[in-house]
Scaffold this motif. Structure first.
Motif, PDB file in Angstrom:
ATOM      1  N   THR A  47     108.033  33.123 -30.359  1.00  0.00           N
ATOM      2  CA  THR A  47     107.656  33.248 -31.603  1.00  0.00           C
ATOM      3  C   THR A  47     106.422  32.642 -31.934  1.00  0.00           C
ATOM      4  O   THR A  47     105.488  32.458 -30.977  1.00  0.00           O
ATOM      5  CB  THR A  47     108.671  31.749 -31.943  1.00  0.00           C
ATOM      6  N   PRO A  48     105.721  33.039 -33.116  1.00  0.00           N
ATOM      7  CA  PRO A  48     104.325  32.874 -33.303  1.00  0.00           C
ATOM      8  C   PRO A  48     103.451  31.654 -32.667  1.00  0.00           C
ATOM      9  O   PRO A  48     102.418  32.021 -31.802  1.00  0.00           O
ATOM     10  CB  PRO A  48     104.011  32.862 -34.735  1.00  0.00           C
ATOM     11  N   ALA A  49     103.427  30.519 -33.234  1.00  0.00           N
ATOM     12  CA  ALA A  49     102.874  29.448 -32.605  1.00  0.00           C
ATOM     13  C   ALA A  49     103.091  29.279 -31.387  1.00  0.00           C
ATOM     14  O   ALA A  49     102.072  28.947 -30.479  1.00  0.00           O
ATOM     15  CB  ALA A  49     103.138  28.248 -33.768  1.00  0.00           C
ATOM     16  N   CYS A  50     104.121  29.336 -30.715  1.00  0.00           N
ATOM     17  CA  CYS A  50     104.540  29.078 -29.444  1.00  0.00           C
ATOM     18  C   CYS A  50     103.634  30.108 -28.622  1.00  0.00           C
ATOM     19  O   CYS A  50     102.997  29.729 -27.461  1.00  0.00           O
ATOM     20  CB  CYS A  50     105.978  29.179 -29.136  1.00  0.00           C
ATOM     21  N   SER A  51     103.707  31.263 -28.852  1.00  0.00           N
ATOM     22  CA  SER A  51     103.311  32.502 -28.107  1.00  0.00           C
ATOM     23  C   SER A  51     101.527  32.464 -28.327  1.00  0.00           C
ATOM     24  O   SER A  51     100.962  32.930 -27.254  1.00  0.00           O
ATOM     25  CB  SER A  51     103.741  33.668 -28.519  1.00  0.00           C
ATOM     26  N   GLU A  52     101.281  32.198 -29.431  1.00  0.00           N
ATOM     27  CA  GLU A  52      99.798  32.504 -29.836  1.00  0.00           C
ATOM     28  C   GLU A  52      98.797  31.166 -29.471  1.00  0.00           C
ATOM     29  O   GLU A  52      97.557  31.301 -29.078  1.00  0.00           O
ATOM     30  CB  GLU A  52      99.754  33.110 -31.112  1.00  0.00           C
ATOM     31  N   THR A  53      99.499  29.975 -29.598  1.00  0.00           N
ATOM     32  CA  THR A  53      98.678  28.984 -29.528  1.00  0.00           C
ATOM     33  C   THR A  53      99.159  27.925 -28.436  1.00  0.00           C
ATOM     34  O   THR A  53      98.276  27.651 -27.745  1.00  0.00           O
ATOM     35  CB  THR A  53      98.475  28.367 -31.021  1.00  0.00           C
ATOM     36  N   HIS A  54     100.517  27.589 -28.597  1.00  0.00           N
ATOM     37  CA  HIS A  54     100.832  26.222 -27.947  1.00  0.00           C
ATOM     38  C   HIS A  54     100.864  26.576 -26.298  1.00  0.00           C
ATOM     39  O   HIS A  54     100.167  25.802 -25.557  1.00  0.00           O
ATOM     40  CB  HIS A  54     102.300  25.930 -28.376  1.00  0.00           C
ATOM     41  N   VAL A  55     101.439  27.377 -25.984  1.00  0.00           N
ATOM     42  CA  VAL A  55     101.625  27.723 -24.617  1.00  0.00           C
ATOM     43  C   VAL A  55     100.254  28.286 -24.043  1.00  0.00           C
ATOM     44  O   VAL A  55      99.827  27.845 -22.988  1.00  0.00           O
ATOM     45  CB  VAL A  55     102.678  28.833 -24.233  1.00  0.00           C
ATOM     46  N   PRO A  56      99.694  29.309 -24.557  1.00  0.00           N
ATOM     47  CA  PRO A  56      98.349  29.515 -24.047  1.00  0.00           C
ATOM     48  C   PRO A  56      97.258  28.486 -23.946  1.00  0.00           C
ATOM     49  O   PRO A  56      96.387  28.438 -22.954  1.00  0.00           O
ATOM     50  CB  PRO A  56      97.795  30.635 -24.957  1.00  0.00           C
ATOM     51  N   GLY A  57      97.517  27.733 -24.882  1.00  0.00           N
ATOM     52  CA  GLY A  57      96.556  26.298 -24.724  1.00  0.00           C
ATOM     53  C   GLY A  57      96.646  25.529 -23.622  1.00  0.00           C
ATOM     54  O   GLY A  57      95.770  25.175 -22.846  1.00  0.00           O
ATOM     55  N   PHE A  58      97.903  25.267 -23.118  1.00  0.00           N
ATOM     56  CA  PHE A  58      98.426  24.565 -22.094  1.00  0.00           C
ATOM     57  C   PHE A  58      98.012  25.413 -20.679  1.00  0.00           C
ATOM     58  O   PHE A  58      97.317  24.815 -19.684  1.00  0.00           O
ATOM     59  CB  PHE A  58      99.611  24.077 -22.025  1.00  0.00           C
ATOM     60  N   ILE A  59      97.943  26.618 -20.553  1.00  0.00           N
ATOM     61  CA  ILE A  59      97.648  27.603 -19.554  1.00  0.00           C
ATOM     62  C   ILE A  59      96.169  27.341 -19.462  1.00  0.00           C
ATOM     63  O   ILE A  59      95.682  27.317 -18.202  1.00  0.00           O
ATOM     64  CB  ILE A  59      98.099  28.715 -19.510  1.00  0.00           C
ATOM     65  N   SER A  60      95.560  27.600 -20.397  1.00  0.00           N
ATOM     66  CA  SER A  60      93.974  27.513 -20.408  1.00  0.00           C
ATOM     67  C   SER A  60      93.518  26.148 -19.757  1.00  0.00           C
ATOM     68  O   SER A  60      92.528  26.039 -19.322  1.00  0.00           O
ATOM     69  CB  SER A  60      93.386  27.914 -21.793  1.00  0.00           C
ATOM     70  N   ALA A  61      94.155  25.130 -20.341  1.00  0.00           N
ATOM     71  CA  ALA A  61      93.670  23.893 -20.099  1.00  0.00           C
ATOM     72  C   ALA A  61      94.054  23.016 -18.730  1.00  0.00           C
ATOM     73  O   ALA A  61      93.985  22.006 -18.540  1.00  0.00           O
ATOM     74  CB  ALA A  61      94.101  22.891 -21.175  1.00  0.00           C
ATOM     75  N   ARG A  62      94.888  24.065 -17.942  1.00  0.00           N
ATOM     76  CA  ARG A  62      95.332  23.425 -16.754  1.00  0.00           C
ATOM     77  C   ARG A  62      94.438  22.761 -15.853  1.00  0.00           C
ATOM     78  O   ARG A  62      94.604  21.686 -15.279  1.00  0.00           O
ATOM     79  CB  ARG A  62      96.373  24.553 -15.950  1.00  0.00           C
ATOM     80  N   GLU A  63      93.060  23.382 -15.767  1.00  0.00           N
ATOM     81  CA  GLU A  63      92.222  22.797 -14.778  1.00  0.00           C
ATOM     82  C   GLU A  63      91.614  21.357 -15.227  1.00  0.00           C
ATOM     83  O   GLU A  63      91.374  20.302 -14.548  1.00  0.00           O
ATOM     84  CB  GLU A  63      91.110  23.775 -14.374  1.00  0.00           C
ATOM     85  N   ALA A  64      91.378  21.393 -16.672  1.00  0.00           N
ATOM     86  CA  ALA A  64      90.896  20.322 -17.316  1.00  0.00           C
ATOM     87  C   ALA A  64      92.084  19.041 -17.074  1.00  0.00           C
ATOM     88  O   ALA A  64      91.753  17.908 -16.949  1.00  0.00           O
ATOM     89  CB  ALA A  64      90.783  20.597 -18.734  1.00  0.00           C
ATOM     90  N   LEU A  65      93.453  19.563 -17.493  1.00  0.00           N
ATOM     91  CA  LEU A  65      94.278  18.451 -17.191  1.00  0.00           C
ATOM     92  C   LEU A  65      94.493  17.789 -15.787  1.00  0.00           C
ATOM     93  O   LEU A  65      94.438  16.806 -15.654  1.00  0.00           O
ATOM     94  CB  LEU A  65      95.748  18.998 -17.631  1.00  0.00           C
ATOM     95  N   GLU A  66      94.313  18.930 -14.799  1.00  0.00           N
ATOM     96  CA  GLU A  66      94.210  18.125 -13.343  1.00  0.00           C
ATOM     97  C   GLU A  66      93.067  17.364 -13.165  1.00  0.00           C
ATOM     98  O   GLU A  66      93.242  16.411 -12.425  1.00  0.00           O
ATOM     99  CB  GLU A  66      94.125  19.364 -12.540  1.00  0.00           C
ATOM    100  N   SER A  67      92.170  17.568 -13.759  1.00  0.00           N
ATOM    101  CA  SER A  67      90.699  16.860 -13.750  1.00  0.00           C
ATOM    102  C   SER A  67      91.015  15.290 -14.156  1.00  0.00           C
ATOM    103  O   SER A  67      90.193  14.412 -13.716  1.00  0.00           O
ATOM    104  CB  SER A  67      89.438  17.399 -14.095  1.00  0.00           C
ATOM    105  N   LYS A  68      91.964  15.103 -15.178  1.00  0.00           N
ATOM    106  CA  LYS A  68      92.159  13.953 -15.662  1.00  0.00           C
ATOM    107  C   LYS A  68      93.355  13.391 -15.046  1.00  0.00           C
ATOM    108  O   LYS A  68      94.241  12.427 -15.650  1.00  0.00           O
ATOM    109  CB  LYS A  68      92.754  13.968 -16.907  1.00  0.00           C
ATOM    110  N   GLY A  69      93.929  13.980 -13.834  1.00  0.00           N
ATOM    111  CA  GLY A  69      94.968  13.413 -13.067  1.00  0.00           C
ATOM    112  C   GLY A  69      96.423  13.928 -13.423  1.00  0.00           C
ATOM    113  O   GLY A  69      97.438  13.449 -12.553  1.00  0.00           O
TER     114      GLY A  69
END
Length: 169
Positions: free
Chosen positions: A55-77
């Motif tokens: 669906t639009p927000a899930c596919s265009e923003t929400h999930v891609p945002g967490f995929i892209s932020a994975r390293e930044a999230l790891e750096s915060k534990g």
């Protein structure tokens, strides 16, 4: 009643297919159990929910945002990032492959919405032809204790997005 900061995340059993880089998008592996307490005990994790894969927000923003932020999230534990949807593990696996989640985000199904109900974050989208689904949300847990809850109250991704979660870590 919805989950809140300081609560223990409810236990639940989700379905997911572990990432296999050699798996073809048309493969149909059988989902296995993801036991929330067993997997997250002693870890810092983010659980975020999407009302519907593809669906639009899930596919265009929400999930891609967490995929892209994975390293930044790891750096915060953060050691686990889990995306859930009131959907079966088969659909979540196809969604993971289509959006190249790889091993960055575990895509897990909560087909019967039991875990979503336990969180108090289900919504009835029957009028939209979607039935019972989860609200769009993100929760940060540390050793099963809820540290942040961001639930969207309108369309779009703000308090449940990767940037909001990162700002709270």
């Amino acid at each position: 009643m919805s989950i809140k900061v300081g609560d223990i995340i409810p236990d639940g059993v989700l379905q997911y297919v572990p990432f296999d880089p050699k798996e073809d998008i048309t493969a149909c592996p059988r989902p296995i159990q993801y036991k929330v307490h067993e997997k997250l005990k002693g870890k810092k994790a983010v659980i975020f929910a999407i009302p519907g894969p593809f669906t639009p927000a899930c596919s265009e923003t929400h999930v891609p945002g967490f995929i892209s932020a994975r390293e930044a999230l790891e750096s915060k534990g953060v050691s686990e990032v889990v995306c859930i949807s009131v959907m079966d593990g088969f659909v979540m696996n196809a969604f993971a492959k289509a959006y190249k989640a790889g091993d960055k985000v575990i895509m897990a199904g909560d087909g019967s919405h039991a875990f979503t109900d336990a969180l108090g974050l289900a919504q009835d989208l029957t009028k939209n032809g979607m039935g019972i689904r989860s609200k769009r949300f993100a929760i940060v847990v540390d050793d099963l204790v809820v540290k942040y809850v961001g639930v969207e109250t309108s369309f779009g991704v703000s308090s449940s997005g990767a940037e909001a979660v990162l700002s709270k870590l």
